[in-house]
Write a protein that holds these residues in place. Structure first.
Motif, mmCIF file in Angstrom:
data_model
loop_
_atom_site.group_PDB
_atom_site.id
_atom_site.type_symbol
_atom_site.label_atom_id
_atom_site.label_comp_id
_atom_site.label_asym_id
_atom_site.label_seq_id
_atom_site.Cartn_x
_atom_site.Cartn_y
_atom_site.Cartn_z
ATOM 1 N N MET A 158 -1.598 -4.955 3.470
ATOM 2 C CA MET A 158 -2.530 -4.171 2.665
ATOM 3 C C MET A 158 -3.823 -3.864 3.404
ATOM 4 S SD MET A 158 -1.270 -3.290 -0.195
ATOM 5 C CE MET A 158 -2.709 -2.910 -1.166
ATOM 6 N N ALA A 159 -4.284 -4.815 4.247
ATOM 7 C CA ALA A 159 -5.543 -4.575 4.951
ATOM 8 C C ALA A 159 -5.449 -3.332 5.822
ATOM 9 C CB ALA A 159 -5.918 -5.793 5.799
ATOM 10 N N ARG A 160 -4.256 -3.036 6.318
ATOM 11 C CA ARG A 160 -4.079 -1.882 7.180
ATOM 12 C C ARG A 160 -4.430 -0.593 6.456
ATOM 13 N NH1 ARG A 160 0.808 1.087 9.027
ATOM 14 N NH2 ARG A 160 0.465 1.730 11.175
ATOM 15 N N ARG A 161 -4.261 -0.577 5.141
ATOM 16 C CA ARG A 161 -4.508 0.645 4.392
ATOM 17 C C ARG A 161 -5.982 1.028 4.377
ATOM 18 N NH1 ARG A 161 -0.213 2.460 1.342
ATOM 19 N NH2 ARG A 161 1.581 1.066 1.314
ATOM 20 N N SER A 162 -6.860 0.048 4.586
ATOM 21 C CA SER A 162 -8.276 0.401 4.563
ATOM 22 C C SER A 162 -8.626 1.391 5.659
ATOM 23 C CB SER A 162 -9.145 -0.849 4.703
ATOM 24 O OG SER A 162 -8.951 -1.448 5.956
ATOM 25 N N PHE A 163 -7.779 1.478 6.695
ATOM 26 C CA PHE A 163 -8.028 2.447 7.749
ATOM 27 C C PHE A 163 -7.953 3.872 7.217
ATOM 28 C CE2 PHE A 163 -8.472 3.340 12.150
ATOM 29 C CZ PHE A 163 -7.893 4.581 12.320
ATOM 30 N N LEU A 164 -7.230 4.064 6.094
ATOM 31 C CA LEU A 164 -7.166 5.385 5.481
ATOM 32 C C LEU A 164 -8.548 5.912 5.146
ATOM 33 C CD1 LEU A 164 -4.232 4.932 2.959
ATOM 34 C CD2 LEU A 164 -4.234 6.476 4.898
ATOM 35 N N VAL A 165 -9.424 5.024 4.734
ATOM 36 C CA VAL A 165 -10.763 5.459 4.353
ATOM 37 C C VAL A 165 -11.453 6.109 5.534
ATOM 38 C CG1 VAL A 165 -13.019 4.703 3.540
ATOM 39 C CG2 VAL A 165 -10.948 3.693 2.598
ATOM 40 N N LEU A 166 -11.374 5.463 6.701
ATOM 41 C CA LEU A 166 -11.990 6.023 7.901
ATOM 42 C C LEU A 166 -11.451 7.417 8.167
ATOM 43 C CD1 LEU A 166 -13.576 5.917 10.559
ATOM 44 C CD2 LEU A 166 -11.611 4.757 11.573
ATOM 45 N N PHE A 167 -10.134 7.586 8.046
ATOM 46 C CA PHE A 167 -9.542 8.872 8.375
ATOM 47 C C PHE A 167 -10.020 9.959 7.430
ATOM 48 C CE2 PHE A 167 -6.391 12.127 8.796
ATOM 49 C CZ PHE A 167 -6.189 12.150 10.159
ATOM 50 N N ASP B 169 -7.552 -5.026 10.070
ATOM 51 C CA ASP B 169 -6.728 -5.649 11.096
ATOM 52 C C ASP B 169 -5.498 -4.808 11.411
ATOM 53 O OD1 ASP B 169 -8.348 -7.855 11.524
ATOM 54 O OD2 ASP B 169 -7.420 -8.996 9.913
ATOM 55 N N LEU B 170 -5.334 -3.690 10.712
ATOM 56 C CA LEU B 170 -4.201 -2.780 10.863
ATOM 57 C C LEU B 170 -2.876 -3.426 10.476
ATOM 58 C CD1 LEU B 170 -4.952 -0.650 14.071
ATOM 59 C CD2 LEU B 170 -5.550 -0.221 11.681
ATOM 60 N N SER B 171 -2.534 -4.565 11.041
ATOM 61 C CA SER B 171 -1.279 -5.220 10.677
ATOM 62 C C SER B 171 -1.394 -6.715 10.970
ATOM 63 C CB SER B 171 -0.099 -4.617 11.454
ATOM 64 O OG SER B 171 -0.302 -4.764 12.850
ATOM 65 N N HIS B 172 -0.472 -7.470 10.392
ATOM 66 C CA HIS B 172 -0.446 -8.914 10.607
ATOM 67 C C HIS B 172 0.971 -9.360 10.971
ATOM 68 C CE1 HIS B 172 -4.058 -8.597 7.998
ATOM 69 N NE2 HIS B 172 -4.487 -9.630 8.706
ATOM 70 N N PHE B 173 1.034 -10.356 11.829
ATOM 71 C CA PHE B 173 2.259 -11.115 12.082
ATOM 72 C C PHE B 173 3.332 -10.351 12.858
ATOM 73 C CE2 PHE B 173 0.650 -12.603 7.856
ATOM 74 C CZ PHE B 173 0.015 -13.725 8.345
ATOM 75 N N HIS B 174 3.028 -9.166 13.343
ATOM 76 C CA HIS B 174 4.003 -8.461 14.172
ATOM 77 C C HIS B 174 3.935 -8.995 15.596
ATOM 78 C CE1 HIS B 174 5.079 -5.462 11.209
ATOM 79 N NE2 HIS B 174 3.798 -5.243 10.967
ATOM 80 N N PRO B 175 5.062 -9.051 16.308
ATOM 81 C CA PRO B 175 5.002 -9.352 17.743
ATOM 82 C C PRO B 175 4.145 -8.315 18.460
ATOM 83 C CG PRO B 175 7.267 -9.422 16.931
ATOM 84 C CD PRO B 175 6.428 -8.851 15.826
#
Length: 242
Positions: free
Chosen positions: A1-10, A206-212
């Protein structure tokens, strides 16, 4: 969900200096001594070092927006430093700082209670006029102090902003809902209310979490290419697909 906050910037990218609320109690830091150093000298040295060692090249044009991570400095301080180094020493009337709410669920966008925000590096006044204008422009934006009380996604950026910019006024906004309608409405309100201001927009994500590492690079690269193409609808489709 935190990744979605980047939508605001866009959405912000598509689109006077105000007195701060005076005489109000400051918002005290909750992360000092854990996510970042509590001693002013140590904190100042940490953020300066992160910006000093950033491998950044000259950017064309004027920087108007940044996307920065909101983990503890031990984990993401160097990445944050590389972003804030791009605006170091510049002058802005207002910094609009937008991030996701991790602790409290609520509809819309939460503005803070009146009063400056404090870190070990000092106090930063709020841009009361801008915050009031945003609330008048769209009822989506409302004062909700409880959302800000224990939230880390905005406070973690403030020492970097204080060290990089010095004097400015702050408009901290937390997203409860991060759906497309909320993002579009906030973007429109910001575009209208920021006209005539020297403003910096900062998206804390953080855009994403826990991905390699390799998978994260692919995801982040895809999003970056969509932002560079100024394609908000493709960003929305990408995020909807997970």
């Amino acid at each position: 969900m935190a990744r979605r906050s980047f939508l605001v910037l866009f959405c912000m990218l598509w689109m006077g200096l105000a007195p701060a609320w005076a005489g109000e109690a400051p918002r005290e830091p909750i992360l000092a001594g854990s996510w970042y150093p509590a001693e002013p000298a140590d904190l100042g040295a940490a953020v300066s070092r992160a910006m000093d060692t950033a491998h950044t090249g000259a950017l064309p044009g004027r920087v108007v927006a940044l996307a920065v991570p909101h983990a503890g400095y031990a984990y993401s301080g160097t990445v944050a430093g590389a972003a804030f180094a791009q605006v170091r020493g510049q002058s802005f009337d207002t910094v609009v700082l937008v991030g996701p709410s991790h602790r409290l669920g609520f509809p819309g966008v939460a503005a803070p209670a009146p009063g400056p925000w404090r870190t070990p590096l000092g106090e930063t006044p709020l841009d009361a006029e801008l915050l009031d204008a945003l609330a008048a422009a769209d009822p989506l934006v409302r004062v909700l102090p409880a959302a800000h009380a224990r939230e880390h996604s905005l406070e973690i950026e403030l020492p970097f902003l204080q060290a990089a910019l010095g004097h400015f006024r702050l408009a901290p906004l937390l997203l409860g809902d991060q759906d497309p309608d909320t993002v579009r409405r906030l973007g429109k309100a910001l575009a209208a209310c920021l006209r005539g201001r020297r403003a910096l927009l900062v998206a804390s994500s953080d855009l994403s979490h826990f991905h390699p590492r390799n998978a994260a690079r692919v995801l982040d690269g895809t999003l970056r290419s969509q932002v560079e193409a100024f394609d908000p609808e493709e960003v929305l489709r990408c995020l909807a697909d997970g």
